[in-house]
Design an enzyme around this catalytic site. Structure first.
Site, PDB file in Angstrom:
ATOM      1  N   ARG A 192      73.921  30.195   7.763  1.00  0.00           N
ATOM      2  CA  ARG A 192      75.133  30.462   8.548  1.00  0.00           C
ATOM      3  C   ARG A 192      74.907  30.304  10.059  1.00  0.00           C
ATOM      4  NH1 ARG A 192      76.648  29.747   4.094  1.00  0.00           N
ATOM      5  NH2 ARG A 192      78.220  30.928   2.941  1.00  0.00           N
ATOM      6  N   LEU A 193      73.820  29.637  10.439  1.00  0.00           N
ATOM      7  CA  LEU A 193      73.569  29.353  11.856  1.00  0.00           C
ATOM      8  C   LEU A 193      74.109  27.959  12.158  1.00  0.00           C
ATOM      9  CD1 LEU A 193      69.936  30.787  12.145  1.00  0.00           C
ATOM     10  CD2 LEU A 193      72.114  31.912  12.674  1.00  0.00           C
TER      11      LEU A 193
END
Length: 213
Positions: A192-193
């Site tokens: 989720r980066l």
């Protein structure tokens, strides 16, 4: 599927990355590259975009429309001027667009002011449409309540008989151009980066910045 099942849906985004060094300095060039890559990847409906408008009651609304052209002047689409979106744009010309190419794990968001295209541009695109689509622009009182599908069929038959093979462009139908003042490009990444770059207008130039996802 239950709510619990939905909450457990997960996907790890690992297809690509978007760095400042590899991205284009002009957001239009970056958009053009990504759109062409979506077309080449045979993404379903690569030219489909969500259009968001806001009415006088301050309630936002969204719908899917198709981009039919883009250049330095803006992003072009066509629709019924008397539809909900048309009436909302008449009262508030600011709008937002979003492309979501799921298979490529990419999103493009575009914000700006919307203006009508010229009558000549609307005429040219209307003339290029298939005959049934041209008749359909006359047959559908878009966003209005109708008794049933039979109304559309009857309207299509009526205008088909009236105009035959040469229906003129309806006065209530034509093009819009969104003139961007902000772009965002989102590339899914692992954990989720995600990569998220924003381009905004500053003194006539595009400022490129990274945003936290």
């Amino acid at each position: 599927m239950t709510t619990t099942d939905i909450s457990q849906l997960r996907k790890s985004y690992e297809r690509a990355e978007l760095s400042e060094e590899a991205s284009r300095a002009d957001p239009l060039d970056q958009f053009g590259q990504w759109l062409q890559e979506a077309i080449q990847a045979q993404v379903p409906e690569p030219n489909a975009m969500t259009l968001a408008t806001v009415g006088s009651d301050l309630r936002p609304s969204t719908r899917i429309v198709l981009v039919k052209g883009y250049d330095a002047a803006g992003i072009v689409f066509f629709t019924n001027y008397e539809s909900r979106k048309g009436l909302e744009l008449a009262g508030n010309p600011y709008a937002a667009l979003q492309f979501h190419w799921v298979e490529l794990e990419r999103v493009v968001r575009i914000e700006g002011v919307v203006e009508k295209t010229s009558a000549a541009e609307s005429d040219a695109y209307y003339a290029s449409r298939p005959l049934d689509s041209r008749i359909g622009a006359w047959a559908s009182p878009q966003s209005q309540v109708i008794p049933g599908r039979a109304t559309l069929v009857a309207n299509a038959a009526k205008y088909g008989a009236q105009f035959m093979l040469n229906p003129p462009r309806p006065p209530h139908w034509g093009g819009y151009r969104l003139v961007p003042d902000e772009w965002q490009f989102w590339q899914g990444r692992k954990s989720r980066l995600h990569d998220r770059l924003r381009y905004s207008q500053r003194d006539g130039q595009w400022l490129r910045e990274r945003l936290a996802p």
